[in-house]
Design an enzyme around this catalytic site. Structure first.
Site, short mmCIF file in Angstrom:
data_model
loop_
_atom_site.label_atom_id
_atom_site.label_comp_id
_atom_site.label_asym_id
_atom_site.label_seq_id
_atom_site.Cartn_x
_atom_site.Cartn_y
_atom_site.Cartn_z
N CYS A 43 47.19 39.79 18.53
CA CYS A 43 45.99 40.66 17.79
C CYS A 43 46.02 41.96 18.46
CB CYS A 43 44.65 39.84 18.11
SG CYS A 43 43.39 40.66 17.62
N CYS A 103 42.39 43.53 19.14
CA CYS A 103 41.75 42.98 20.30
C CYS A 103 42.56 43.41 21.44
CB CYS A 103 42.22 41.53 20.40
SG CYS A 103 41.69 40.39 19.08
N ASP A 104 44.09 43.55 21.58
CA ASP A 104 44.69 43.71 22.86
C ASP A 104 45.17 45.24 23.04
OD1 ASP A 104 43.88 41.34 23.79
OD2 ASP A 104 45.55 40.39 22.81
#
Ligand code: NAP
Length: 306
Positions: free
Chosen positions: A131, A134-135
């Site tokens: 992701c 997200c990261d």
């Protein structure tokens, strides 16, 4: 109490089914799961949902959530752990409760695929991610790799190019599968370097990811590149685990449907990415959700349950 309709899943298909069912006086129960909002929560700008020239995926899902709240849809934010469709009314279980339902709309979507290399497992959370949204922020000014050739990989490469020092996009063929508009954005992005016809065969590092071994599929030549982050963007597989043995699953692992949204069991409907192996678009999933709610209403009427 037996529910008239239970909807499982909270992507565009699940929310749209809930909106239609609520407006149709079916008083639906929406089991949203732990990952409320589905895949669009993990994406950046959505530019192809009618009515929004550009909206962030999480904002789009938030407005769907508010819309079902206005319609007083009951929501449960736990995962369905098990279903029993062997007797009627159907039974649906979370770890904490169970429900009975005269009709069920399955809209559980799909989850990210992994390459399946042993070294991939070792570095998930230590440099490897599924992701980018997200990261990505963990990789500011670092060198990162994106694996894949579809729209998700393009989107991830473009997003990461705003944070990382460099982005290498590796694809196993010499042609991307992504839409032309997304490909053009990647081609014109000076920070994204493309490695064609190649695959990752190993991830390297001690505690944390430090590189990847890649192989050219034409020449069989192997080489290594130094990266601190790797994002696997190679598509998704439908979330059907809890439905196996209960309803028919097709050869590709999707819930089999016939006559639009009907599954192999009467009164159970499946919509969105869990059954759609062709389009996989948010707007299409929303349309399927609408269809399922209409089909559920028709089923309940025929059974004289509404
Ligand atoms: P996808 O279209 O299925 O693309 C997956 C890509 O990963 C393909 O290029 C595939 O290669 C590659 N791949 C698959 N398995 C691999 C493996 N084991 N090793 C290396 N490469 C592998 O998946 P997606 O990009 O997640 O998109 C899914 C759907 O969502 C699509 O319909 C897409 O249009 C849609 N979507 C749209 C947007 C947007 O409109 N902005 C954004 C994201 C997703 P091959 O090409 O060789 O098969």
């Amino acid at each position: 109490m037996v529910e008239k309709v239970v909807i499982i899943g909270s992507g565009p298909a699940g929310y749209t089914a809930a909106i239609y069912a609520a407006r149709d006086d079916l008083n639906p129960l929406l089991i949203r799961g732990f990952e409320v909002g589905g895949q669009l929560m993990l994406t950046t700008a959505v530019e192809n949902f009618p009515g929004f020239s550009s909206i962030l995926g999480p904002d789009l899902m938030d407005s769907m959530s508010k819309q079902v709240d206005l319609l007083k849809v009951r929501k449960i934010d736990r995962n369905v752990s098990r279903v029993d469709f062997s007797s009627y009314p159907y039974k649906i279980f979370t770890d904490e409760e169970s429900f009975e339902a005269y009709s069920v709309i399955i809209a559980t979507g799909a989850s990210a695929k992994w390459l399946g290399l042993p070294s991939e497992k070792k570095f998930i959370g230590k440099g490897i991610s599924g992701c980018a949204v997200c990261d990505g922020p963990f990789f500011k000014n670092k060198d990162v790799l994106v694996v894949g050739g579809g729209d998700s990989a393009m989107e991830d490469a473009i997003y990461l190019s705003q944070l990382a020092k460099s982005v290498t996009l590796i694809h196993r063929r010499h042609e991307f599968r992504a839409s032309k508009v997304m490909q053009d954005r990647v081609f014109s992005n000076k920070k994204v370097k493309i490695i064609w016809d190649s695959e990752v065969i190993d991830f390297l590092g001690d505690d944390k990811l430090s590189g990847a071994k890649i192989k050219n599929n034409i020449t069989n030549e192997e080489s290594t590149i130094s990266v601190q982050g790797a994002f696997i963007s190679i598509g998704h597989h439908p979330n059907t685990d809890i439905f196996k043995e209960q309803i028919e699953i097709d050869g590709g692992g999707y819930i089999a449907t016939k006559e639009y949204t009907k599954t192999s069991k009467p009164g159970i409907f499946a919509v969105g990415d869990v059954q759609d192996h062709r389009y996989k678009q948010a707007v299409v999933a929303a349309g399927w959700g609408c269809m399922a709610a209409i089909d559920a209403r028709k089923f309940l009427e025929e059974k004289k349950l509404v």
